[in-house]
Design an enzyme around this catalytic site. Structure first.
Site, PDB file in Angstrom:
ATOM      1  N   LYS A 194      14.600 -18.310 -45.404  1.00  0.00           N
ATOM      2  CA  LYS A 194      14.297 -19.606 -45.347  1.00  0.00           C
ATOM      3  C   LYS A 194      13.874 -20.047 -43.886  1.00  0.00           C
ATOM      4  O   LYS A 194      13.725 -21.150 -43.451  1.00  0.00           O
ATOM      5  CB  LYS A 194      15.826 -20.050 -45.410  1.00  0.00           C
ATOM      6  CG  LYS A 194      16.156 -20.058 -46.904  1.00  0.00           C
ATOM      7  CD  LYS A 194      17.267 -20.964 -47.231  1.00  0.00           C
ATOM      8  CE  LYS A 194      18.313 -20.849 -46.696  1.00  0.00           C
ATOM      9  NZ  LYS A 194      19.157 -19.890 -47.463  1.00  0.00           N
ATOM     10  N   SER A 218      25.057 -15.837 -53.324  1.00  0.00           N
ATOM     11  CA  SER A 218      24.190 -15.711 -54.620  1.00  0.00           C
ATOM     12  C   SER A 218      24.070 -13.917 -54.831  1.00  0.00           C
ATOM     13  O   SER A 218      23.672 -13.829 -55.937  1.00  0.00           O
ATOM     14  CB  SER A 218      22.988 -16.385 -54.113  1.00  0.00           C
ATOM     15  OG  SER A 218      22.831 -17.557 -54.141  1.00  0.00           O
ATOM     16  N   HIS A 221      26.688  -9.449 -47.008  1.00  0.00           N
ATOM     17  CA  HIS A 221      25.692  -9.835 -45.788  1.00  0.00           C
ATOM     18  C   HIS A 221      26.372 -11.032 -44.982  1.00  0.00           C
ATOM     19  O   HIS A 221      27.077 -11.578 -45.488  1.00  0.00           O
ATOM     20  CB  HIS A 221      24.232 -10.133 -46.131  1.00  0.00           C
ATOM     21  CG  HIS A 221      24.399 -11.466 -47.396  1.00  0.00           C
ATOM     22  ND1 HIS A 221      24.739 -11.048 -48.817  1.00  0.00           N
ATOM     23  CD2 HIS A 221      24.346 -12.881 -47.229  1.00  0.00           C
ATOM     24  CE1 HIS A 221      24.682 -12.216 -49.385  1.00  0.00           C
ATOM     25  NE2 HIS A 221      24.440 -13.125 -48.486  1.00  0.00           N
ATOM     26  N   HIS A 263      25.466 -14.376 -42.468  1.00  0.00           N
ATOM     27  CA  HIS A 263      24.620 -15.339 -42.034  1.00  0.00           C
ATOM     28  C   HIS A 263      24.745 -15.899 -40.448  1.00  0.00           C
ATOM     29  O   HIS A 263      25.906 -16.004 -40.038  1.00  0.00           O
ATOM     30  CB  HIS A 263      24.699 -16.782 -42.503  1.00  0.00           C
ATOM     31  CG  HIS A 263      24.754 -16.448 -44.216  1.00  0.00           C
ATOM     32  ND1 HIS A 263      23.526 -17.011 -44.991  1.00  0.00           N
ATOM     33  CD2 HIS A 263      25.412 -16.066 -45.129  1.00  0.00           C
ATOM     34  CE1 HIS A 263      23.878 -16.775 -46.326  1.00  0.00           C
ATOM     35  NE2 HIS A 263      24.932 -15.841 -46.326  1.00  0.00           N
TER      36      HIS A 263
HETATM   37  N1  GTA Z   1      14.729 -11.910 -45.609  1.00  0.00           N
HETATM   38  O1  GTA Z   1      13.900 -11.372 -49.825  1.00  0.00           O
HETATM   39  C1  GTA Z   1      14.749 -11.934 -49.219  1.00  0.00           C
HETATM   40  C2  GTA Z   1      15.458 -12.881 -49.077  1.00  0.00           C
HETATM   41  N2  GTA Z   1      16.122 -13.296 -50.323  1.00  0.00           N
HETATM   42  C3  GTA Z   1      15.593 -13.250 -51.963  1.00  0.00           C
HETATM   43  C4  GTA Z   1      17.396 -14.402 -50.028  1.00  0.00           C
HETATM   44  N3  GTA Z   1      17.400 -14.492 -48.687  1.00  0.00           N
HETATM   45  C5  GTA Z   1      16.389 -13.488 -48.113  1.00  0.00           C
HETATM   46  N4  GTA Z   1      15.944 -13.175 -46.989  1.00  0.00           N
HETATM   47  C6  GTA Z   1      15.034 -12.115 -46.859  1.00  0.00           C
HETATM   48  N5  GTA Z   1      14.331 -11.868 -47.493  1.00  0.00           N
HETATM   49  O2  GTA Z   1      20.199 -17.210 -46.901  1.00  0.00           O
HETATM   50  C7  GTA Z   1      18.231 -14.830 -48.054  1.00  0.00           C
HETATM   51  C8  GTA Z   1      18.583 -16.436 -48.522  1.00  0.00           C
HETATM   52  C9  GTA Z   1      20.072 -16.689 -48.182  1.00  0.00           C
HETATM   53  C10 GTA Z   1      20.619 -15.178 -48.010  1.00  0.00           C
HETATM   54  C11 GTA Z   1      21.601 -14.747 -49.278  1.00  0.00           C
HETATM   55  O3  GTA Z   1      19.553 -14.301 -48.217  1.00  0.00           O
HETATM   56  O4  GTA Z   1      17.892 -17.306 -47.982  1.00  0.00           O
HETATM   57  P1  GTA Z   1      23.807 -15.917 -50.170  1.00  0.00           P
HETATM   58  O5  GTA Z   1      23.958 -14.701 -51.029  1.00  0.00           O
HETATM   59  O6  GTA Z   1      25.108 -16.459 -49.501  1.00  0.00           O
HETATM   60  O7  GTA Z   1      23.216 -16.903 -51.267  1.00  0.00           O
HETATM   61  O8  GTA Z   1      22.731 -15.596 -49.059  1.00  0.00           O
HETATM   62  P2  GTA Z   1      22.618 -18.678 -50.717  1.00  0.00           P
HETATM   63  O9  GTA Z   1      22.932 -18.888 -49.711  1.00  0.00           O
HETATM   64  O10 GTA Z   1      23.307 -19.246 -52.170  1.00  0.00           O
HETATM   65  O11 GTA Z   1      21.212 -18.509 -51.308  1.00  0.00           O
HETATM   66  P3  GTA Z   1      19.868 -19.670 -50.962  1.00  0.00           P
HETATM   67  O12 GTA Z   1      18.928 -18.701 -51.406  1.00  0.00           O
HETATM   68  O13 GTA Z   1      20.039 -19.590 -49.474  1.00  0.00           O
HETATM   69  O14 GTA Z   1      20.404 -20.698 -51.670  1.00  0.00           O
HETATM   70  C12 GTA Z   1      21.306 -21.697 -51.308  1.00  0.00           C
HETATM   71  C13 GTA Z   1      20.631 -23.235 -51.186  1.00  0.00           C
HETATM   72  O15 GTA Z   1      19.678 -23.433 -50.093  1.00  0.00           O
HETATM   73  C14 GTA Z   1      19.466 -23.134 -52.364  1.00  0.00           C
HETATM   74  O16 GTA Z   1      20.299 -23.750 -53.620  1.00  0.00           O
HETATM   75  C15 GTA Z   1      18.574 -24.554 -52.033  1.00  0.00           C
HETATM   76  O17 GTA Z   1      19.255 -25.763 -52.030  1.00  0.00           O
HETATM   77  C16 GTA Z   1      18.397 -24.040 -50.290  1.00  0.00           C
HETATM   78  N6  GTA Z   1      17.371 -23.064 -50.620  1.00  0.00           N
HETATM   79  C17 GTA Z   1      17.135 -21.723 -50.741  1.00  0.00           C
HETATM   80  N7  GTA Z   1      15.803 -21.335 -50.494  1.00  0.00           N
HETATM   81  C18 GTA Z   1      15.171 -22.347 -49.860  1.00  0.00           C
HETATM   82  C19 GTA Z   1      14.119 -22.399 -49.171  1.00  0.00           C
HETATM   83  N8  GTA Z   1      13.376 -21.145 -49.177  1.00  0.00           N
HETATM   84  N9  GTA Z   1      13.820 -23.630 -48.590  1.00  0.00           N
HETATM   85  C20 GTA Z   1      14.754 -24.668 -48.240  1.00  0.00           C
HETATM   86  N10 GTA Z   1      16.034 -24.681 -48.940  1.00  0.00           N
HETATM   87  C21 GTA Z   1      16.249 -23.316 -49.458  1.00  0.00           C
END
Ligand code: GTA
Length: 329
Positions: free
Chosen positions: A199, A264, A269, A271
């Site tokens: 992100k 998710s 992990h 943050h």
């Molecule tokens: N470096 O391939 C990856 C990758 N993936 C698939 C996920 N993450 C990655 N990082 C790298 N490479 O912070 C990151 C995610 C997240 C962390 C997993 O790993 O960005 P989590 O298991 O606690 O899951 O953390 P979380 O926080 O729910 O996931 P995520 O994707 O951050 O979603 C939370 C909310 O953030 C979403 O519902 C959405 O509203 C918002 N969001 C998600 N992605 C984006 C984005 N790209 N831009 C803006 N807002 C976003």
């Protein structure tokens, strides 16, 4: 089965991955010089929008569901912050269009050079139905989960129904994002990899967002943590903060270091975000400060196994359905 197919897709057997790989190889063979961002083929020119899942004028982002090369995809577009170090060039190199003038007040449309007008773009392809739901704006509900609820409702659900952590394994096995690693401790028990969260575009530290991924693969979430894991958590906390200070000149007093519950992705992990940046998911209903997690485990080795934990779930999350079925909501 579908999980196996998803894994195969995500390691790169589909057409889209081949095209991205080809574009990347073209770059490595001279497309992008040192210090330049690699260019790639515009795979989005063929993206067919089917629905806008959510958007926000305030956050300046839009989440779109559609089809890419015949596969389900989610595309996230997000305008990025204006960087202080770009101001001089922005003022001198832009065109200014007058919108209105009234007394001492004037508004303009500033047409910046293209490099200052980039849109951060994230593509999830092939996206599962669960991805589409995750990015869809929905009402959410706070769930109260006892230690027993975790064993009888949550654990069986996440064992069957969670996002693939192939991307995490790719990072740990150096199959992806190798050049993005900020710090690595390879110890199989205490080690972790620290790298920018996807992100974060890394253009400015104002919205710094890194994740520390544990080398150990058998810790799903906060619920699995016991005092046995204290050395691992302390190592991530200590070395993570040092690495951020060294690379980004941000002291620990400027950092929010936390775990999500529920996450998710069920591979431990942590943050690391900049204090003052309202990162998605940093609210009290989801984020658990690593410093508190460490102290709680120091005072009760089984704290996270036994405590009632609270977290939000979206209306059509299958786990919410399971809590309803069990009459726990
Ligand atoms: N470096 O391939 C990856 C990758 N993936 C698939 C996920 N993450 C990655 N990082 C790298 N490479 O912070 C990151 C995610 C997240 C962390 C997993 O790993 O960005 P989590 O298991 O606690 O899951 O953390 P979380 O926080 O729910 O996931 P995520 O994707 O951050 O979603 C939370 C909310 O953030 C979403 O519902 C959405 O509203 C918002 N969001 C998600 N992605 C984006 C984005 N790209 N831009 C803006 N807002 C976003």
């Amino acid at each position: 089965d579908s999980a196996a197919k998803r894994e195969a897709d995500s390691v790169g057997t589909d057409e889209l991955s081949q095209r991205v790989k080809r574009a990347k190889t073209d770059n490595e063979n001279g497309g992008g010089g040192a210090g330049k961002d690699p260019e790639c083929e515009n795979i989005l020119s063929e993206f067919k929008t089917s629905a806008v899942l959510s958007d926000s004028a305030r956050e300046k982002n839009i989440f779109i569901h559609g089809k890419l090369a015949g596969q389900e995809a989610v595309v996230i577009l997000e305008k990025t912050p204006i960087r202080e170090d770009s101001l001089a060039e922005l003022f001198s190199g832009s065109r200014l269009k007058l919108e209105m003038r009234n007394d001492i007040y004037t508004t303009y449309r500033l047409q910046a050079p293209p490099e200052f007008n980039e849109i951060k773009t994230t593509v999830v392809c092939p996206a599962t139905e669960k991805h589409v739901k995750k990015y869809q704006r929905q009402e959410s509900f706070l769930v109260e989960e006892t230690g027993e609820d975790y064993q009888s409702i949550t654990l069986p659900y996440i064992q069957k129904q969670s996002f693939s952590v192939q991307w995490v394994h790719n990072i740990l096995e150096k199959k992806a994002e190798v050049e993005r690693i900020v710090y690595e401790d390879p110890d199989p028990k205490l080690g972790f990899v620290l790298l920018p969260d996807f992100k974060w575009d890394q253009k400015q530290v104002d919205d710094l967002y890194l994740i520390a991924i544990a080398q150990q693969r058998d810790i799903r979430s906060l619920r699995d943590l016991t005092s046995e894991h204290l050395p691992l958590l302390q190592n991530i906390f200590q070395k993570g903060k040092e690495a951020v200070l060294q690379r980004y000149k941000l002291p620990a007093s400027k950092l929010r270091v936390y775990l999500h519950y529920q996450p998710s992705y069920y591979h431990l992990h942590v943050h690391f975000t900049k204090l003052g940046y309202a990162a998605p998911g940093c609210g009290v209903e989801r984020a658990h400060l690593l410093a508190d997690v460490i102290q709680n485990l120091q005072s009760d080795p089984r704290y996270y196994e036994t405590r009632t934990l609270y977290f939000p779930l979206m209306a059509d999350d299958g786990l919410l359905g399971k809590f309803k079925e069990a009459e726990r909501l």
